[in-house]
Design an enzyme around this catalytic site. Structure first.
Site, PDB file in Angstrom:
ATOM      1  N   ARG A 169      10.527  -4.522   4.460  1.00 12.90           N
ATOM      2  CA  ARG A 169      10.191  -3.368   5.306  1.00 12.90           C
ATOM      3  C   ARG A 169      11.138  -3.406   6.491  1.00 12.90           C
ATOM      4  O   ARG A 169      11.201  -4.390   7.220  1.00 12.90           O
ATOM      5  CB  ARG A 169       8.741  -3.435   5.788  1.00 12.90           C
ATOM      6  N   ASP A 206      -0.203  12.300   7.069  1.00 13.22           N
ATOM      7  CA  ASP A 206       0.280  11.006   7.595  1.00 13.22           C
ATOM      8  C   ASP A 206       0.480  11.198   9.100  1.00 13.22           C
ATOM      9  O   ASP A 206       0.412  12.325   9.618  1.00 13.22           O
ATOM     10  CB  ASP A 206       1.600  10.624   6.884  1.00 13.22           C
ATOM     11  N   GLN A 230       3.518   3.001  -1.402  1.00 13.74           N
ATOM     12  CA  GLN A 230       2.386   3.843  -1.020  1.00 13.74           C
ATOM     13  C   GLN A 230       2.131   4.885  -2.107  1.00 13.74           C
ATOM     14  O   GLN A 230       0.984   5.131  -2.498  1.00 13.74           O
ATOM     15  CB  GLN A 230       2.682   4.529   0.321  1.00 13.74           C
ATOM     16  N   HIS A 249       8.721   5.432   1.042  1.00 18.53           N
ATOM     17  CA  HIS A 249       7.595   4.494   1.010  1.00 18.53           C
ATOM     18  C   HIS A 249       7.004   4.516  -0.406  1.00 18.53           C
ATOM     19  O   HIS A 249       5.872   4.940  -0.619  1.00 18.53           O
ATOM     20  CB  HIS A 249       6.553   4.885   2.062  1.00 18.53           C
ATOM     21  N   ARG A 299      -3.440  -0.153  -2.864  1.00 22.71           N
ATOM     22  CA  ARG A 299      -2.108  -0.729  -2.620  1.00 22.71           C
ATOM     23  C   ARG A 299      -1.965  -2.054  -3.376  1.00 22.71           C
ATOM     24  O   ARG A 299      -0.967  -2.318  -4.020  1.00 22.71           O
ATOM     25  CB  ARG A 299      -1.904  -0.974  -1.115  1.00 22.71           C
ATOM     26  N   CYS A 355      -2.244   7.840   4.180  1.00 21.44           N
ATOM     27  CA  CYS A 355      -1.738   6.487   3.876  1.00 21.44           C
ATOM     28  C   CYS A 355      -2.173   5.465   4.914  1.00 21.44           C
ATOM     29  O   CYS A 355      -2.127   4.265   4.636  1.00 21.44           O
ATOM     30  CB  CYS A 355      -0.223   6.519   3.755  1.00 21.44           C
TER      31      CYS A 355
HETATM   32  N1  NVA Z   1       5.255   7.476   8.172  1.00 20.23           N
HETATM   33  C1  NVA Z   1       4.691   6.236   8.675  1.00 20.23           C
HETATM   34  C2  NVA Z   1       4.000   5.504   7.592  1.00 20.23           C
HETATM   35  C3  NVA Z   1       3.274   4.267   8.006  1.00 20.23           C
HETATM   36  C4  NVA Z   1       2.659   3.547   6.854  1.00 20.23           C
HETATM   37  C5  NVA Z   1       5.773   5.394   9.322  1.00 20.23           C
HETATM   38  O1  NVA Z   1       6.888   5.324   8.775  1.00 20.23           O
HETATM   39  O2  NVA Z   1       5.527   4.813  10.385  1.00 20.23           O
HETATM   40  N1   CP Z   2       0.221   2.573   4.673  1.00 21.30           N
HETATM   41  C1   CP Z   2       0.922   1.506   5.106  1.00 21.30           C
HETATM   42  O1   CP Z   2       2.003   1.168   4.627  1.00 21.30           O
HETATM   43  O2   CP Z   2       0.302   0.819   6.099  1.00 21.30           O
HETATM   44  P1   CP Z   2       0.932  -0.371   6.950  1.00 21.30           P
HETATM   45  O3   CP Z   2       2.004   0.219   7.831  1.00 21.30           O
HETATM   46  O4   CP Z   2      -0.212  -0.924   7.750  1.00 21.30           O
HETATM   47  O5   CP Z   2       1.515  -1.392   6.022  1.00 21.30           O
END
Ligand code: NVA
Ligand code: CP
Length: 292
Positions: A100, A209, A130, A127, A278, A250
């Protein structure tokens, strides 16, 4: 060549179908596979996470493996060691590498040099893990994926893009309603509109989201909240979708912003199932990628 999972579109349609079916089996019998027995999975987190971290960590453990969580400041990567060298070394120890990061290029570079599967655990553009959990949740609710219609309302971000790209592989019609300046590129292949009411008409699920993602400038937060306010996922919006439509998110959620508290904790959401799914979906993904 290892099999990577960077955008999700590396999977063939029938592989995706098989993965969702396998995830359902693993959900029913969480301790039934020891596909990772005696092996480690490197999980690099250069950004915060709750769900991704706990679902991967627990999932690898349930598969009999060791989850090796590596934060940015724990790696020589943070002191200038190259991505290439990091990929070489991790590949000598781990069965797979999850990452990540705030840099899409870094994931591609890791994949170019790793001799084990690399999994995208969220970048600014994608993502896909997800999206796998989202498909499992939809499959559970509707007993099928092909032909479903999903409306995503709000910011056209990484989660929306992966929902489109992975959803399309499963035969799902994804519509994205976002204001000007927040919409995905037209070539993403979904129905793109500025009107949330139009997007939700006939939809089996309405998805949203956060309005401020980890890759967004925090200084833009106030402007984003103002621009995205008409796209809030509320009971009134859900009422315009197909009968029996569900609400998805999500997470993390900001009740009162992109979703109302009533929807987030109400009877029409499947959001907490989504969060659980997940783990099951990622276990099936790990099995597939390592060829178990
Ligand atoms: N769109 C959000 C998703 C978090 C799981 C982000 O990238 O922060
Ligand atoms: N939905 C998701 O990826 O959550 P986190 O950012 O907590 O991992």
């Amino acid at each position: 060549m290892p099999r990577h999972f960077i955008t999700g579109t590396e999977l063939r349609a029938e592989e995706l179908q098989g993965l969702i079916q396998r995830a359902a089996e693993l959900k029913a019998a969480p301790d039934s596979s020891d596909a990772l027995r005696g092996r480690s999975v490197a999980l690099i987190f250069q950004k915060p996470s709750t769900r991704t971290r706990v679902s991967f960590e627990t999932g690898v453990f349930e598969l009999g493996g060791h989850p090796m969580v590596l934060r940015t400041d724990e790696l020589q990567l943070s002191r200038g060691e190259s991505v290439r060298d990091t990929a070489y070394v991790l590949s000598r120890h781990a069965a797979a590498i999850g990452i990540r990061t705030g840099d899409d290029e870094l994931v591609s570079e890791m994949a170019a040099h790793a001799s084990v599967p690399v999994i995208n655990m969220l970048t600014p553009s994608h993502h896909p893990c997800q999206a796998l959990a989202d498909l499992l949740t939809l499959q559970e609710c509707f007993g099928r994926l092909d032909g479903l219609a999903i409306a995503y309302v709000g910011d056209g971000n990484n989660v929306a893009r992966s929902l489109i790209e992975v959803g399309r592989l499963a035969g799902i019609d994804v519509r994205v309603a976002a204001p000007d300046g927040y919409q995905l590129d037209p070539h993403d292949g979904a129905t793109l509109t500025g009107d949330p009411r139009e997007a939700v008409r006939g939809a089996n699920a309405v998805y949203t989201d956060v309005w401020v993602s980890m890759s967004d400038d925090p200084a833009s937060a106030q402007e984003r909240r103002r621009d995205l306010a008409p796209y809030r996922l509320s009971d009134e919006l859900l009422d315009l979708a197909a009968p029996g439509a569900i609400a998805l998110h999500c997470l993390p959620a900001h009740p009162g912003e992109e979703i109302t508290e009533q929807v987030l904790y109400g009877p029409r959401q499947r959001i907490w199932d989504q969060a659980e799914n997940r783990r099951h979906a990622q276990k099936a993904l790990l099995e597939l990628l390592i060829g178990a």
